[in-house]
Design a protein around this motif. Structure first.
Motif, PDB file in Angstrom:
ATOM      1  N   ILE A  34      -6.014   3.056  -3.750  1.00  0.00           N
ATOM      2  CA  ILE A  34      -5.136   2.047  -3.148  1.00  0.00           C
ATOM      3  C   ILE A  34      -5.985   0.932  -2.557  1.00  0.00           C
ATOM      4  O   ILE A  34      -5.704  -0.252  -2.741  1.00  0.00           O
ATOM      5  CB  ILE A  34      -4.254   2.668  -2.043  1.00  0.00           C
ATOM      6  CG1 ILE A  34      -3.359   3.771  -2.608  1.00  0.00           C
ATOM      7  CG2 ILE A  34      -3.396   1.590  -1.383  1.00  0.00           C
ATOM      8  CD1 ILE A  34      -2.524   4.471  -1.560  1.00  0.00           C
ATOM      9  N   ALA A  35      -7.039   1.333  -1.825  1.00  0.00           N
ATOM     10  CA  ALA A  35      -7.921   0.358  -1.180  1.00  0.00           C
ATOM     11  C   ALA A  35      -8.532  -0.596  -2.196  1.00  0.00           C
ATOM     12  O   ALA A  35      -8.559  -1.816  -1.997  1.00  0.00           O
ATOM     13  CB  ALA A  35      -9.017   1.093  -0.404  1.00  0.00           C
ATOM     14  N   GLU A  36      -8.988  -0.044  -3.305  1.00  0.00           N
ATOM     15  CA  GLU A  36      -9.600  -0.877  -4.349  1.00  0.00           C
ATOM     16  C   GLU A  36      -8.568  -1.821  -4.958  1.00  0.00           C
ATOM     17  O   GLU A  36      -8.854  -2.982  -5.237  1.00  0.00           O
ATOM     18  CB  GLU A  36     -10.199   0.023  -5.432  1.00  0.00           C
ATOM     19  CG  GLU A  36     -10.930  -0.755  -6.511  1.00  0.00           C
ATOM     20  CD  GLU A  36     -11.544   0.148  -7.573  1.00  0.00           C
ATOM     21  OE1 GLU A  36     -12.084  -0.389  -8.551  1.00  0.00           O
ATOM     22  OE2 GLU A  36     -11.476   1.391  -7.411  1.00  0.00           O
ATOM     23  N   THR A  37      -7.363  -1.317  -5.127  1.00  0.00           N
ATOM     24  CA  THR A  37      -6.300  -2.107  -5.740  1.00  0.00           C
ATOM     25  C   THR A  37      -5.918  -3.314  -4.892  1.00  0.00           C
ATOM     26  O   THR A  37      -5.705  -4.411  -5.402  1.00  0.00           O
ATOM     27  CB  THR A  37      -5.053  -1.234  -5.981  1.00  0.00           C
ATOM     28  OG1 THR A  37      -5.403  -0.159  -6.857  1.00  0.00           O
ATOM     29  CG2 THR A  37      -3.922  -2.045  -6.605  1.00  0.00           C
ATOM     30  N   ILE A  38      -5.834  -3.102  -3.557  1.00  0.00           N
ATOM     31  CA  ILE A  38      -5.395  -4.203  -2.690  1.00  0.00           C
ATOM     32  C   ILE A  38      -6.577  -4.988  -2.108  1.00  0.00           C
ATOM     33  O   ILE A  38      -6.396  -5.912  -1.314  1.00  0.00           O
ATOM     34  CB  ILE A  38      -4.490  -3.692  -1.549  1.00  0.00           C
ATOM     35  CG1 ILE A  38      -5.262  -2.751  -0.612  1.00  0.00           C
ATOM     36  CG2 ILE A  38      -3.249  -3.020  -2.108  1.00  0.00           C
ATOM     37  CD1 ILE A  38      -4.456  -2.329   0.614  1.00  0.00           C
ATOM     38  N   ALA A  60       0.835  -1.210   0.000  1.00  0.00           N
ATOM     39  CA  ALA A  60       0.000   0.000   0.000  1.00  0.00           C
ATOM     40  C   ALA A  60       0.868   1.257   0.000  1.00  0.00           C
ATOM     41  O   ALA A  60       0.554   2.243  -0.683  1.00  0.00           O
ATOM     42  CB  ALA A  60      -0.926  -0.012   1.218  1.00  0.00           C
ATOM     43  N   ALA A  61       1.979   1.216   0.745  1.00  0.00           N
ATOM     44  CA  ALA A  61       2.886   2.368   0.796  1.00  0.00           C
ATOM     45  C   ALA A  61       3.552   2.600  -0.560  1.00  0.00           C
ATOM     46  O   ALA A  61       3.734   3.749  -0.993  1.00  0.00           O
ATOM     47  CB  ALA A  61       3.946   2.149   1.875  1.00  0.00           C
ATOM     48  N   THR A 109      -9.359   0.181   6.477  1.00  0.00           N
ATOM     49  CA  THR A 109      -8.355  -0.860   6.668  1.00  0.00           C
ATOM     50  C   THR A 109      -7.052  -0.489   5.977  1.00  0.00           C
ATOM     51  O   THR A 109      -5.962  -0.747   6.500  1.00  0.00           O
ATOM     52  CB  THR A 109      -8.864  -2.209   6.121  1.00  0.00           C
ATOM     53  OG1 THR A 109     -10.044  -2.575   6.843  1.00  0.00           O
ATOM     54  CG2 THR A 109      -7.821  -3.306   6.269  1.00  0.00           C
ATOM     55  N   THR A 110      -7.160   0.133   4.819  1.00  0.00           N
ATOM     56  CA  THR A 110      -5.959   0.545   4.081  1.00  0.00           C
ATOM     57  C   THR A 110      -5.158   1.570   4.868  1.00  0.00           C
ATOM     58  O   THR A 110      -3.917   1.490   4.939  1.00  0.00           O
ATOM     59  CB  THR A 110      -6.352   1.125   2.707  1.00  0.00           C
ATOM     60  OG1 THR A 110      -7.035   0.113   1.958  1.00  0.00           O
ATOM     61  CG2 THR A 110      -5.126   1.591   1.931  1.00  0.00           C
TER      62      THR A 110
END
Length: 315
Positions: free
Chosen positions: A53-57, A24-25, A63-64
């Motif tokens: 980012i949240a959608e990607t992971i 995420a970072a 939570t992200t």
């Protein structure tokens, strides 16, 4: 772009929260997302946010953000998260400590204790670190105070357990003695309701659970509905006749506590039996009957008063 896509695929499948936080970072830097969720064009030319980012992971935004915060943990505590010993929500709170504070926490409490830290405990540690910075008292001293308080509480519980165990090792064959012992334990149990209610009220009034009242109640095995009843019992009845009330259970005490004060001090007729009893003498069923009868009587009185007022208006 291929590197980013590879990282995205790894992020979706990665089970380790710490590694997922690192992914995420990376994406945060790659997307050009600034602190606080602001965004710039980044290397890929598109505006991105933490939501991307949240959608990607494959995680929620909340939570992200938590996973990103894990990057502020020292390696030793990150290892506790990766191993599954320390939960990510508790770890996020510890991540607000400086690296030196985190190392000191590990030194004083050890990996096993830190790894078993609950969310409420972690929030407490965060507040202790904040207190240390505000007051100038060393973080070690603040932690030690908290440790001493926990130890005293534990020792007190152990003494009580040993005392009760000693009493029950050998039981009497005399029914009179057994009856007296049962009444004694009923007294202890009833008094415990008041004392627990007193402490619950103290925690709630002073926000000692740091905004996590319900979660804290769950952590000590007391449902919030039960906690509210105990607080009500303590608030309404602690200044009254405790000697009799101490032998009653929580349900009976709560029913008494929610009666109007003047009704607690007098005898009432039980609708189903016609018997006259004080509230301390009633069963839970009888208390419910009396409460229902009192409520119906009040409603009849209010209705009669309204009728009188209407008659006055039309005269």
């Amino acid at each position: 772009m291929l590197i980013a896509e590879n990282v995205e695929r790894r992020g979706e499948a990665e089970p380790d929260p710490v590694k997922k936080g690192r992914i995420a970072a990376f994406l945060k830097e790659y997307f050009g997302i600034k602190h606080g969720g602001d965004r710039s064009s980044g290397q890929n030319g598109n505006l991105k946010t933490t939501a991307d980012i949240a959608e990607t992971i494959g995680e929620s935004e909340k939570t992200t953000r938590r996973l990103l915060k894990l990057n502020d943990l020292i390696p030793e505590i990150q290892a506790l998260v990766s191993s599954g010993n320390l939960g990510t929500t508790a770890a996020e709170q510890i991540a607000y400590l400086t690296p030196d504070e985190q190392r000191l926490l590990l030194t004083i409490r050890g990996e096993d204790v830190v790894g078993a830290t609950s969310v409420v405990e972690a929030k407490g540690i965060r507040e202790q670190a904040k207190e240390s910075r505000t007051t100038g008292e060393s973080f070690e001293a603040v932690l030690q105070r908290a440790e001493d308080a926990e130890r005293k509480a534990s020792e007190s519980n152990e003494r009580m357990t040993n005392k009760m165990g000693a009493i029950t090792d050998t039981l009497s064959t005399d029914i009179t003695v057994i009856t007296a012992e049962i009444n004694s334990y009923k007294q202890i149990a009833g008094n415990a309701i008041f004392e627990i209610g007193r402490r619950l009220k103290h925690v709630k009034d002073n926000d000692l659970a740091y905004g996590e009242w319900g979660e804290w109640c769950d952590s000590i095995g007391i449902p919030t509905s039960t906690a509210r009843k105990m607080i009500t019992v303590y608030s309404k009845l602690s200044s009254g006749n405790r000697s009799t009330s101490n032998t009653l259970g929580l349900d009976a005490l709560y029913l008494i506590a929610t009666l109007p004060e003047e009704e607690r001090e007098q005898a009432h007729t039980i609708p189903s039996t016609g018997e006259s009893k004080t509230v301390d003498e009633m069963t839970v069923r009888e208390l419910r009957e009396v409460k229902k009868a009192l409520k119906e009587a009040q409603e009849r009185a209010e209705k009669a008063e309204q009728t009188v007022e209407q008659v006055k208006i039309f005269r």
